[in-house]
Design a protein around this motif. Structure first.
Motif, PDB file in Angstrom:
ATOM      1  N   TRP A 166       0.836  -1.203   0.000  1.00 68.80           N
ATOM      2  CA  TRP A 166       0.000   0.000   0.000  1.00 68.80           C
ATOM      3  C   TRP A 166       0.874   1.259   0.000  1.00 68.80           C
ATOM      4  O   TRP A 166       0.617   2.202  -0.736  1.00 68.80           O
TER       5      TRP A 166
ATOM      6  N   LEU B 267       3.957   1.525  -1.061  1.00 70.71           N
ATOM      7  CA  LEU B 267       4.607   1.604  -2.374  1.00 70.71           C
ATOM      8  C   LEU B 267       3.617   2.123  -3.423  1.00 70.71           C
ATOM      9  O   LEU B 267       3.977   2.976  -4.236  1.00 70.71           O
ATOM     10  N   LEU B 268       2.404   1.650  -3.397  1.00 69.96           N
ATOM     11  CA  LEU B 268       1.373   2.125  -4.316  1.00 69.96           C
ATOM     12  C   LEU B 268       1.110   3.606  -4.124  1.00 69.96           C
ATOM     13  O   LEU B 268       1.002   4.374  -5.094  1.00 69.96           O
TER      14      LEU B 268
ATOM     15  N   ALA C 221       3.219   5.794  -2.938  1.00 68.01           N
ATOM     16  CA  ALA C 221       4.403   6.536  -3.379  1.00 68.01           C
ATOM     17  C   ALA C 221       4.429   6.657  -4.895  1.00 68.01           C
ATOM     18  O   ALA C 221       4.802   7.700  -5.447  1.00 68.01           O
ATOM     19  N   VAL C 222       4.026   5.600  -5.590  1.00 66.88           N
ATOM     20  CA  VAL C 222       4.002   5.606  -7.038  1.00 66.88           C
ATOM     21  C   VAL C 222       2.866   6.515  -7.545  1.00 66.88           C
ATOM     22  O   VAL C 222       3.006   7.200  -8.552  1.00 66.88           O
ATOM     23  N   ALA C 223       1.749   6.521  -6.819  1.00 71.57           N
ATOM     24  CA  ALA C 223       0.572   7.291  -7.251  1.00 71.57           C
ATOM     25  C   ALA C 223       0.814   8.804  -7.168  1.00 71.57           C
ATOM     26  O   ALA C 223       0.154   9.563  -7.855  1.00 71.57           O
ATOM     27  N   GLN C 224       1.765   9.241  -6.389  1.00 72.63           N
ATOM     28  CA  GLN C 224       1.992  10.672  -6.256  1.00 72.63           C
ATOM     29  C   GLN C 224       2.646  11.193  -7.454  1.00 72.63           C
ATOM     30  O   GLN C 224       3.268  11.444  -8.154  1.00 72.63           O
TER      31      GLN C 224
END
Length: 66
Positions: free
Chosen positions: A58, A60-61, A63-66
């Motif tokens: 969650w 990591l997701l 962090a990637v979504a930003q």
């Protein structure tokens, strides 16, 4: 030892014997149950690491979504 003391000792021994017999007559409650073993495994071993992995995924997701 007087006879009153001897009678008291005999009564104590009889009560102890009755307690032992009552304990021996109780059914064994700890039987091997594969279903409970599986439930203990999932509750103690798998849920903890799965929770950590889920939190990491969650984060990591997010962090990637930003």
């Amino acid at each position: 030892m007087s006879s009153a003391e001897a009678i008291q000792v005999v009564h104590q021994m009889m009560e102890a014997r009755e307690r032992e017999m009552a304990a021996a007559m109780q059914p064994v409650t700890k039987k091997y149950d594969p279903a409970s073993t599986r439930m203990e495994f999932w509750a103690e071993v798998a849920v903890g690491p799965l929770t950590v992995v889920s939190i990491f995924a969650w984060a990591l997701l997010m962090a990637v979504a930003q």
